[in-house]
Design a protein around this motif. Structure first.
Motif, mmCIF file in Angstrom:
data_model
loop_
_atom_site.group_PDB
_atom_site.id
_atom_site.type_symbol
_atom_site.label_atom_id
_atom_site.label_comp_id
_atom_site.label_asym_id
_atom_site.label_seq_id
_atom_site.Cartn_x
_atom_site.Cartn_y
_atom_site.Cartn_z
ATOM 1 N N ALA A 1 1.013 -1.295 0.013
ATOM 2 C CA ALA A 1 -0.338 0.005 -0.170
ATOM 3 C C ALA A 1 0.563 1.192 0.316
ATOM 4 C CB ALA A 1 -1.068 0.137 1.264
ATOM 5 N N ALA A 2 2.397 1.052 0.812
ATOM 6 C CA ALA A 2 2.944 2.216 0.801
ATOM 7 C C ALA A 2 3.439 2.662 -0.855
ATOM 8 C CB ALA A 2 3.935 1.635 1.801
ATOM 9 N N LEU A 3 3.794 1.767 -1.285
ATOM 10 C CA LEU A 3 4.130 1.848 -3.012
ATOM 11 C C LEU A 3 3.859 2.267 -3.545
ATOM 12 C CD1 LEU A 3 6.847 -1.326 -2.710
ATOM 13 C CD2 LEU A 3 7.466 0.749 -3.187
ATOM 14 N N ASP A 4 2.533 1.671 -3.453
ATOM 15 C CA ASP A 4 1.178 2.807 -4.461
ATOM 16 C C ASP A 4 0.906 3.991 -4.138
ATOM 17 O OD1 ASP A 4 0.805 -0.078 -5.528
ATOM 18 O OD2 ASP A 4 -1.203 -0.540 -4.499
ATOM 19 N N ILE B 1 4.003 16.398 0.293
ATOM 20 C CA ILE B 1 3.772 14.566 0.182
ATOM 21 C C ILE B 1 2.934 14.699 1.127
ATOM 22 C CG2 ILE B 1 4.774 13.545 -0.593
ATOM 23 C CD1 ILE B 1 6.401 15.002 -2.006
ATOM 24 N N ALA B 2 3.460 14.982 2.108
ATOM 25 C CA ALA B 2 2.658 13.497 3.896
ATOM 26 C C ALA B 2 0.868 13.670 3.286
ATOM 27 C CB ALA B 2 3.371 14.168 4.767
ATOM 28 N N ASP B 3 0.694 14.929 3.177
ATOM 29 C CA ASP B 3 -1.006 15.486 2.647
ATOM 30 C C ASP B 3 -1.696 14.650 1.771
ATOM 31 O OD1 ASP B 3 -1.058 17.390 4.783
ATOM 32 O OD2 ASP B 3 -0.591 19.155 4.479
ATOM 33 N N ARG B 4 -0.883 15.235 1.228
ATOM 34 C CA ARG B 4 -1.377 13.925 -0.244
ATOM 35 C C ARG B 4 -1.374 11.873 -0.143
ATOM 36 N NH1 ARG B 4 -3.164 13.599 -5.133
ATOM 37 N NH2 ARG B 4 -2.474 11.998 -6.802
ATOM 38 N N CYS B 5 0.057 12.060 0.795
ATOM 39 C CA CYS B 5 -0.212 10.085 1.046
ATOM 40 C C CYS B 5 -1.472 10.033 1.709
ATOM 41 C CB CYS B 5 1.275 10.344 1.250
ATOM 42 S SG CYS B 5 2.177 10.698 0.472
ATOM 43 N N ARG B 6 -1.694 11.074 2.999
ATOM 44 C CA ARG B 6 -2.797 10.350 3.681
ATOM 45 C C ARG B 6 -4.233 10.643 3.379
ATOM 46 N NH1 ARG B 6 -0.133 14.947 6.826
ATOM 47 N NH2 ARG B 6 1.293 14.312 7.901
ATOM 48 N N ALA C 1 1.343 9.936 -5.234
ATOM 49 C CA ALA C 1 1.260 10.974 -4.827
ATOM 50 C C ALA C 1 3.075 11.543 -5.408
ATOM 51 C CB ALA C 1 2.296 10.677 -3.309
ATOM 52 N N LEU C 2 3.492 10.797 -5.831
ATOM 53 C CA LEU C 2 4.577 11.636 -7.130
ATOM 54 C C LEU C 2 4.088 12.178 -8.599
ATOM 55 C CD1 LEU C 2 8.044 10.054 -6.075
ATOM 56 C CD2 LEU C 2 6.822 11.945 -5.030
ATOM 57 N N ASN C 3 2.585 11.723 -8.272
ATOM 58 C CA ASN C 3 1.863 12.123 -9.821
ATOM 59 C C ASN C 3 2.848 11.227 -10.809
ATOM 60 O OD1 ASN C 3 -0.106 14.109 -8.976
ATOM 61 N ND2 ASN C 3 1.266 15.077 -8.550
ATOM 62 N N ILE C 4 2.920 10.438 -10.789
ATOM 63 C CA ILE C 4 3.989 9.105 -12.007
ATOM 64 C C ILE C 4 2.586 9.095 -12.438
ATOM 65 C CG2 ILE C 4 5.073 7.102 -12.463
ATOM 66 C CD1 ILE C 4 6.764 8.608 -9.663
ATOM 67 N N SER C 5 2.502 8.661 -13.549
ATOM 68 C CA SER C 5 1.322 7.828 -14.702
ATOM 69 C C SER C 5 1.847 7.799 -15.766
ATOM 70 C CB SER C 5 0.494 9.019 -14.380
ATOM 71 O OG SER C 5 0.650 9.982 -15.147
ATOM 72 N N GLU C 6 0.659 7.751 -16.861
ATOM 73 C CA GLU C 6 0.745 6.643 -18.176
ATOM 74 C C GLU C 6 2.199 7.923 -18.794
ATOM 75 O OE1 GLU C 6 -2.068 5.715 -21.654
ATOM 76 O OE2 GLU C 6 -2.552 6.485 -19.863
ATOM 77 N N GLY C 7 2.940 7.385 -19.504
ATOM 78 C CA GLY C 7 3.823 8.124 -19.948
ATOM 79 C C GLY C 7 5.102 8.449 -19.427
ATOM 80 N N ASP C 8 5.393 8.071 -18.591
ATOM 81 C CA ASP C 8 6.212 8.412 -17.167
ATOM 82 C C ASP C 8 7.122 7.214 -17.165
ATOM 83 O OD1 ASP C 8 5.558 10.964 -16.538
ATOM 84 O OD2 ASP C 8 4.163 10.290 -14.941
ATOM 85 N N ASN D 1 17.134 15.664 -12.397
ATOM 86 C CA ASN D 1 15.905 16.469 -11.228
ATOM 87 C C ASN D 1 14.553 15.289 -11.969
ATOM 88 O OD1 ASN D 1 14.304 16.878 -10.705
ATOM 89 N ND2 ASN D 1 13.064 19.090 -12.283
ATOM 90 N N LEU D 2 15.372 13.906 -10.730
ATOM 91 C CA LEU D 2 14.456 12.540 -11.155
ATOM 92 C C LEU D 2 13.852 12.518 -9.796
ATOM 93 C CD1 LEU D 2 16.282 10.212 -13.030
ATOM 94 C CD2 LEU D 2 14.389 11.403 -13.900
ATOM 95 N N PHE D 3 12.306 12.039 -8.865
ATOM 96 C CA PHE D 3 11.512 11.527 -8.153
ATOM 97 C C PHE D 3 12.681 10.380 -7.994
ATOM 98 C CE2 PHE D 3 7.809 13.668 -9.437
ATOM 99 C CZ PHE D 3 7.790 15.136 -7.904
ATOM 100 N N LEU D 4 12.998 10.451 -6.690
ATOM 101 C CA LEU D 4 13.746 9.575 -5.572
ATOM 102 C C LEU D 4 12.746 8.996 -5.211
ATOM 103 C CD1 LEU D 4 15.745 7.395 -5.286
ATOM 104 C CD2 LEU D 4 16.380 8.441 -3.544
ATOM 105 N N ILE D 5 12.285 7.553 -5.048
ATOM 106 C CA ILE D 5 11.440 6.329 -4.292
ATOM 107 C C ILE D 5 12.466 5.253 -3.613
ATOM 108 C CG2 ILE D 5 9.594 5.115 -3.970
ATOM 109 C CD1 ILE D 5 8.361 6.287 -6.429
ATOM 110 N N GLU D 6 11.871 5.521 -2.293
ATOM 111 C CA GLU D 6 13.279 4.457 -1.959
ATOM 112 C C GLU D 6 12.206 3.140 -1.345
ATOM 113 O OE1 GLU D 6 16.335 4.918 2.067
ATOM 114 O OE2 GLU D 6 15.421 6.513 1.355
ATOM 115 N N ASP D 7 12.858 2.135 -0.983
ATOM 116 C CA ASP D 7 11.707 1.243 -0.436
ATOM 117 C C ASP D 7 12.904 0.224 0.175
ATOM 118 O OD1 ASP D 7 10.371 -1.430 0.170
ATOM 119 O OD2 ASP D 7 10.173 -2.237 -2.002
ATOM 120 N N ALA D 8 12.521 0.534 1.332
ATOM 121 C CA ALA D 8 13.668 0.560 2.593
ATOM 122 C C ALA D 8 12.774 -0.652 3.714
ATOM 123 C CB ALA D 8 13.863 1.273 3.807
#
Length: 375
Positions: free
Chosen positions: A59-62, A200-205, A67-74, A148-155
């Motif tokens: 769920a956290a990954l979804d 970003i935190a507010d959007r995740c919530r 939340a970073l607005n990654i979508s079609e075409g990315d 200028n890329l986002f970083l998602i860290e799966d820890a």
């Protein structure tokens, strides 16, 4: 000896006391003080401003991807050698996963292969710290800054681990954790997003809570999920946080005991004890069969099972997953190290309740099996 499962969590009196406290308070849903306390305490231990507790690491990954607005075409770059949850979050968002092979020594993504995969469509890099050692983050951070890329860290597997003395989970624009029972902190099921951006935190919530609005609760501007965690889970997590340092010491002790009893076996590759940027935390103790083995891991795992020992295979590479092959994806792509690790790697019981006498028995049985197959 009784059957030794692949994982055995350490749940004690303090956890029970905290859960009873939660029940007695009447706060058992996703609302109330326990969730916010868990979020705050967990964010502190990984040096982040905000924590957003959710129902699972998946769920956290979804949520992180959306939340970073990654979508079609990315496009999002990630290792092929990872659990399906990582790539599934990208695919469900309509984006394209771009795969990287992993290294045979650390089992993590080969960061030297990332830059050649970056193009105008690349929006993020998803690093996945695997099994015990973290990804080499300096080079990744340089690339995210350069392009200028986002970083998602799966820890998810890195509770208590550090990279050059900086906490794993403190690197990403969003970082994610899992609290499944085999993790150093467990809530049974559960996960956490951490970040330093209030926006970003507010959007995740919002995304974890069906995107309800403050003033018009049942009027929705976009679709989210019911990915809330319960107060009961949070209460368990609060109690578990207090054990983290002790649990890390336990895991390293387990890893060192396995090394002691297996280091002379010439048929297997053991996990690296340390690198110049981290000591192995041994989330699990994995093994890889050497190329001259006369048997495969299925035979060895089944033999161990007959001796009352649970095991689990390594991750199956993303590019070989049947669900994606049916779609015709990743054709003509090969990631030889990922394939070799998947076909020849498995891990032994690694739970926090594991005893030295059990480790000694496991290694004794494994050494006998490996000696027999090498003749």
């Amino acid at each position: 000896m009784p059957f030794i499962p692949v994982n055995s969590p350490d749940i004690g009196k303090f956890e029970k006391k905290k859960i009873i406290e939660c029940i007695d308070s009447g706060w058992i849903s996703s609302e109330g003080p326990f969730v916010s306390e868990f979020e705050s305490k967990f964010a502190q231990i990984v040096d982040r401003e905000f924590g957003i507790a959710v129902s699972s690491g998946t769920a956290a990954l979804d949520i992180a991807v959306k939340a970073l607005n990654i979508s079609e075409g990315d496009e999002v770059i990630l290792p092929s050698f990872s659990i399906i949850s990582c790539v599934a979050a990208i695919v469900k968002a309509g984006a394209k996963p771009v795969l990287i092979d992993s290294k045979l020594d650390t089992w993590n993504m080969d960061i030297s292969k990332i830059e050649e995969k970056i193009n105008k469509k690349t929006k993020a890099i998803m690093v996945v710290h695997t099994y015990g050692l973290p990804v080499e983050m300096d080079e990744v951070l340089e690339l995210t800054k350069k392009y200028n890329l986002f970083l998602i860290e799966d820890a998810a597997e890195m509770h208590g681990q550090t990279y050059k003395n900086r906490k794993c989970g403190s690197f990403g624009d969003i970082s994610t954790f899992s609290f499944y029972p085999n993790k150093h902190i467990t809530t049974g099921e559960g996960g956490m997003l951490v970040c330093d951006s209030e926006k970003i935190a507010d959007r995740c919530r919002s995304l974890r809570n069906l995107c309800f609005q403050k003033n018009k609760r049942f009027v929705h501007e976009e679709l989210g999920w019911n990915y809330r965690i319960t107060s009961l889970q949070a209460a368990l997590g609060i109690a578990q946080i207090n054990k983290l340092e002790k649990n890390v010491i336990k895991k390293r002790k387990i890893g060192n005991l396995y090394r002691k009893y297996l280091e002379n076996n010439k048929n297997i590759i053991l996990p690296i004890k340390k690198t110049n940027y981290a000591r192995n935390i041994y989330w699990v103790f994995g093994l890889i069969l050497k190329k001259n083995s006369l048997k495969d891991i299925s035979f060895i795992m089944e033999s161990l099972k007959k001796s009352g020992i649970g095991t689990r295979p390594f991750f199956w590479p993303v590019h070989l997953q049947p669900v994606f092959k049916k779609k015709g994806w990743f054709k003509n792509e090969a990631y030889p190290n990922s394939e070799y690790m998947a076909n020849n790697g498995f891990y032994l019981p690694s739970g926090l309740s594991l005893k030295e006498i059990e480790i000694e028995y496991i290694c004794e049985q494994l050494n006998i099996i490996l000696q027999d197959i090498s003749k």
